[in-house]
Write a protein that holds these residues in place. Structure first.
Motif, mmCIF file in Angstrom:
data_model
loop_
_atom_site.group_PDB
_atom_site.id
_atom_site.type_symbol
_atom_site.label_atom_id
_atom_site.label_comp_id
_atom_site.label_asym_id
_atom_site.label_seq_id
_atom_site.Cartn_x
_atom_site.Cartn_y
_atom_site.Cartn_z
ATOM 1 N N GLU A 209 69.962 -118.333 16.387
ATOM 2 C CA GLU A 209 68.636 -118.565 15.810
ATOM 3 C C GLU A 209 67.749 -119.322 16.807
ATOM 4 O OE1 GLU A 209 66.611 -120.953 12.019
ATOM 5 O OE2 GLU A 209 68.776 -120.521 12.033
ATOM 6 N N ILE A 210 68.338 -120.267 17.505
ATOM 7 C CA ILE A 210 67.589 -121.010 18.521
ATOM 8 C C ILE A 210 67.186 -120.079 19.660
ATOM 9 C CG2 ILE A 210 67.730 -122.847 20.247
ATOM 10 C CD1 ILE A 210 69.616 -124.330 18.328
ATOM 11 N N VAL A 211 68.109 -119.255 20.106
ATOM 12 C CA VAL A 211 67.802 -118.300 21.182
ATOM 13 C C VAL A 211 66.630 -117.411 20.788
ATOM 14 C CG1 VAL A 211 68.645 -116.327 22.498
ATOM 15 C CG2 VAL A 211 70.148 -118.290 22.099
ATOM 16 N N GLU A 212 66.672 -116.906 19.565
ATOM 17 C CA GLU A 212 65.604 -116.033 19.092
ATOM 18 C C GLU A 212 64.276 -116.774 18.998
ATOM 19 O OE1 GLU A 212 64.573 -113.145 15.233
ATOM 20 O OE2 GLU A 212 66.571 -114.012 15.494
ATOM 21 N N GLY A 213 64.345 -118.051 18.647
ATOM 22 C CA GLY A 213 63.118 -118.810 18.427
ATOM 23 C C GLY A 213 62.436 -119.271 19.694
ATOM 24 N N ILE A 214 63.205 -119.627 20.737
ATOM 25 C CA ILE A 214 62.579 -120.192 21.946
ATOM 26 C C ILE A 214 62.943 -119.435 23.217
ATOM 27 C CG2 ILE A 214 62.560 -122.485 20.886
ATOM 28 C CD1 ILE A 214 64.816 -123.288 22.834
ATOM 29 N N GLY A 215 63.729 -118.384 23.096
ATOM 30 C CA GLY A 215 64.214 -117.683 24.283
ATOM 31 C C GLY A 215 63.132 -117.164 25.198
ATOM 32 N N ASP A 216 61.999 -116.742 24.629
ATOM 33 C CA ASP A 216 60.917 -116.190 25.448
ATOM 34 C C ASP A 216 60.270 -117.230 26.346
ATOM 35 O OD1 ASP A 216 61.359 -113.750 24.321
ATOM 36 O OD2 ASP A 216 59.691 -113.851 22.896
ATOM 37 N N TYR B 104 61.847 -119.277 28.335
ATOM 38 C CA TYR B 104 62.715 -119.659 29.440
ATOM 39 C C TYR B 104 63.168 -118.452 30.241
ATOM 40 C CZ TYR B 104 62.591 -124.060 27.038
ATOM 41 O OH TYR B 104 62.127 -125.208 26.448
ATOM 42 N N GLU B 105 63.529 -118.728 31.477
ATOM 43 C CA GLU B 105 64.019 -117.667 32.354
ATOM 44 C C GLU B 105 65.327 -117.098 31.820
ATOM 45 O OE1 GLU B 105 65.754 -117.728 36.811
ATOM 46 O OE2 GLU B 105 63.665 -118.351 36.640
ATOM 47 N N SER B 106 66.179 -117.969 31.343
ATOM 48 C CA SER B 106 67.427 -117.521 30.723
ATOM 49 C C SER B 106 67.880 -118.563 29.714
ATOM 50 C CB SER B 106 68.531 -117.303 31.767
ATOM 51 O OG SER B 106 68.916 -118.522 32.374
ATOM 52 N N GLU C 255 64.214 -124.286 33.084
ATOM 53 C CA GLU C 255 64.049 -122.836 32.971
ATOM 54 C C GLU C 255 65.331 -122.134 32.540
ATOM 55 O OE1 GLU C 255 61.661 -120.935 32.865
ATOM 56 O OE2 GLU C 255 59.957 -121.850 33.848
ATOM 57 N N GLU C 256 66.470 -122.655 32.940
ATOM 58 C CA GLU C 256 67.754 -122.046 32.593
ATOM 59 C C GLU C 256 68.480 -122.973 31.619
ATOM 60 O OE1 GLU C 256 69.560 -121.384 36.387
ATOM 61 O OE2 GLU C 256 68.399 -119.566 36.744
ATOM 62 N N ILE C 257 68.641 -122.495 30.394
ATOM 63 C CA ILE C 257 69.130 -123.321 29.292
ATOM 64 C C ILE C 257 70.498 -122.832 28.826
ATOM 65 C CG2 ILE C 257 68.569 -124.238 27.003
ATOM 66 C CD1 ILE C 257 66.476 -124.822 29.132
ATOM 67 N N ALA C 258 71.340 -123.771 28.432
ATOM 68 C CA ALA C 258 72.607 -123.423 27.788
ATOM 69 C C ALA C 258 72.689 -124.149 26.458
ATOM 70 C CB ALA C 258 73.791 -123.803 28.671
ATOM 71 N N ILE C 259 72.930 -123.395 25.392
ATOM 72 C CA ILE C 259 73.175 -123.991 24.070
ATOM 73 C C ILE C 259 74.688 -124.100 23.902
ATOM 74 C CG2 ILE C 259 72.879 -123.738 21.581
ATOM 75 C CD1 ILE C 259 70.446 -121.984 22.202
ATOM 76 N N VAL C 260 75.159 -125.310 23.700
ATOM 77 C CA VAL C 260 76.587 -125.548 23.513
ATOM 78 C C VAL C 260 76.836 -125.779 22.031
ATOM 79 C CG1 VAL C 260 78.573 -126.945 24.158
ATOM 80 C CG2 VAL C 260 76.724 -126.566 25.817
ATOM 81 N N ALA C 261 77.664 -124.934 21.426
ATOM 82 C CA ALA C 261 77.839 -125.000 19.975
ATOM 83 C C ALA C 261 79.292 -124.734 19.605
ATOM 84 C CB ALA C 261 76.931 -123.978 19.286
ATOM 85 N N CYS D 160 69.155 -127.469 31.633
ATOM 86 C CA CYS D 160 69.233 -128.270 30.404
ATOM 87 C C CYS D 160 70.333 -127.732 29.496
ATOM 88 C CB CYS D 160 67.894 -128.235 29.667
ATOM 89 S SG CYS D 160 67.857 -129.217 28.147
ATOM 90 N N PHE D 161 71.119 -128.648 28.942
ATOM 91 C CA PHE D 161 72.078 -128.304 27.898
ATOM 92 C C PHE D 161 71.488 -128.719 26.550
ATOM 93 C CE2 PHE D 161 75.005 -128.867 31.501
ATOM 94 C CZ PHE D 161 75.754 -127.700 31.409
#
Length: 324
Positions: free
Chosen positions: A42-49, A51-53, A26-32, A73-74
């Motif tokens: 772009e990933i946040v915009e595509g799948i953000g809805d 997940y909780e955060s 539910e709580e995701i971090a994208i490491v870039a 999840c990372f």
């Protein structure tokens, strides 16, 4: 999935804690890296809805260690080798560790590298919305079968004894697991290491009991379920799973509708449904010996085994009842 029962057993995918339910993230971090921040957004915009955060963290040498345990999840927007080297020394237990997925800058491949059954497969599938191909290597998914963690998520349950899933997922691969059984208490139960115990996530969730004519479309099921829920104080988020009869468990429209809503389908046998018959008379009992499917399956599947909403018929194709 079918469910068999007897007098004391009757047949029966989401909480946040990754160490209890296996499949959830539910709580995701994208490491870039800094130069990839536009792709991360772009990933946040595509799948953000979904997940909780979902946060974006700029990569530095100790970023995984710094935030270890703060996310389910990372998602590493980087080469898999970097993510593997930086996280290998942090891994301790698959039920407690965060899941890890890597995805390339072109969003071509989404590769779970740890925690496939513990959130990574789920995230990889969501990244497919951006065109990435989920490269899942867990045995059950590779074989096109539903492991026990995936069953738990679909039914809004969690795994109590995680070590058991090694044996039960092997049974899934060999088509030997059989149905998920429901045991009503109060009881004391002695189980072996090869028995996976599943427990509901919600204290007050509901079950959608549903029947249909053969060939009913996905849209009809969705509309029928929405209409039924509108007649209660509950909404989609309160639904634990869809319940039906074994003779209806292969209805494409039903399965497609449940999949669209992210719900599991539990199928009850005739004996179970007869033991939990609802109040509305049904011609099917006289004709083929089955009680009305929607009410009986809603009662059988509910925690309290009682109806919230009696049978509703939609377009003469789908019947729905709500149980708890």
């Amino acid at each position: 999935m079918s469910t068999d029962t007897n007098d004391s057993e009757d047949g029966s995918g989401h909480c946040k804690t990754p160490d209890s339910d296996g499949e959830v993230a539910e709580e995701i971090a994208i490491v870039a890296f800094g130069r990839k921040m536009d792709t991360a957004e772009e990933i946040v915009e595509g799948i953000g809805d979904s997940y909780e955060s979902i946060d974006v963290l700029e990569y530095h040498t100790d970023v995984f260690e710094e935030y270890w345990g703060e996310y389910d999840c990372f998602v590493g927007l980087m080469a898999s080798g970097i993510a593997m080297r930086k996280t290998a020394g942090l891994l301790e237990d698959k039920w407690d560790d965060p899941a890890i997925v890597v995805i390339d800058e072109e969003l071509t491949w989404a590769i779970p590298i740890t925690g496939g059954h513990h959130g990574a497969n789920q995230v990889a599938k969501d990244l497919a919305k951006l065109g990435a191909i989920p490269a899942m290597t867990t045995a059950s998914e590779a074989a096109g079968k539903q492991g026990v963690e995936a069953r738990a998520k679909a039914m809004d349950l969690h795994v109590v004894n995680g070590d058991s899933t090694v044996a039960t997922n092997l049974a899934v691969l060999d088509d030997e697991l059989g149905p998920v059984a429901r045991l009503d208490g109060p009881k004391a139960v002695l189980v072996g290491d090869d028995v996976t115990v599943l427990k509901r996530n919600k204290d007050d969730g509901v079950v959608i009991g549903t029947g249909s004519v053969s060939g009913a479309k996905k849209e009809t099921f969705l509309e029928a379920w929405e209409t039924a829920l509108e007649g209660t104080e509950y909404d989609r988020e309160d639904v634990e799973f869809v319940a039906t009869a074994t003779r209806k468990e292969d209805e494409d429209g039903l399965l497609e509708a449940a999949d669209e809503l992210g719900l599991g389908v539990v199928a009850f046998d005739r004996e179970t449904l007869l033991a939990h018959e609802g109040p509305t008379p049904s011609k099917s009992k006289e004709l083929i010996g089955w009680p009305g499917v929607s009410e009986a399956s809603a009662i059988a599947g509910g925690r309290e085994q009682e109806l919230v909403l009696e049978k509703l018929s939609y377009e003469d194709e789908v019947t729905v009842a709500i149980g708890r």
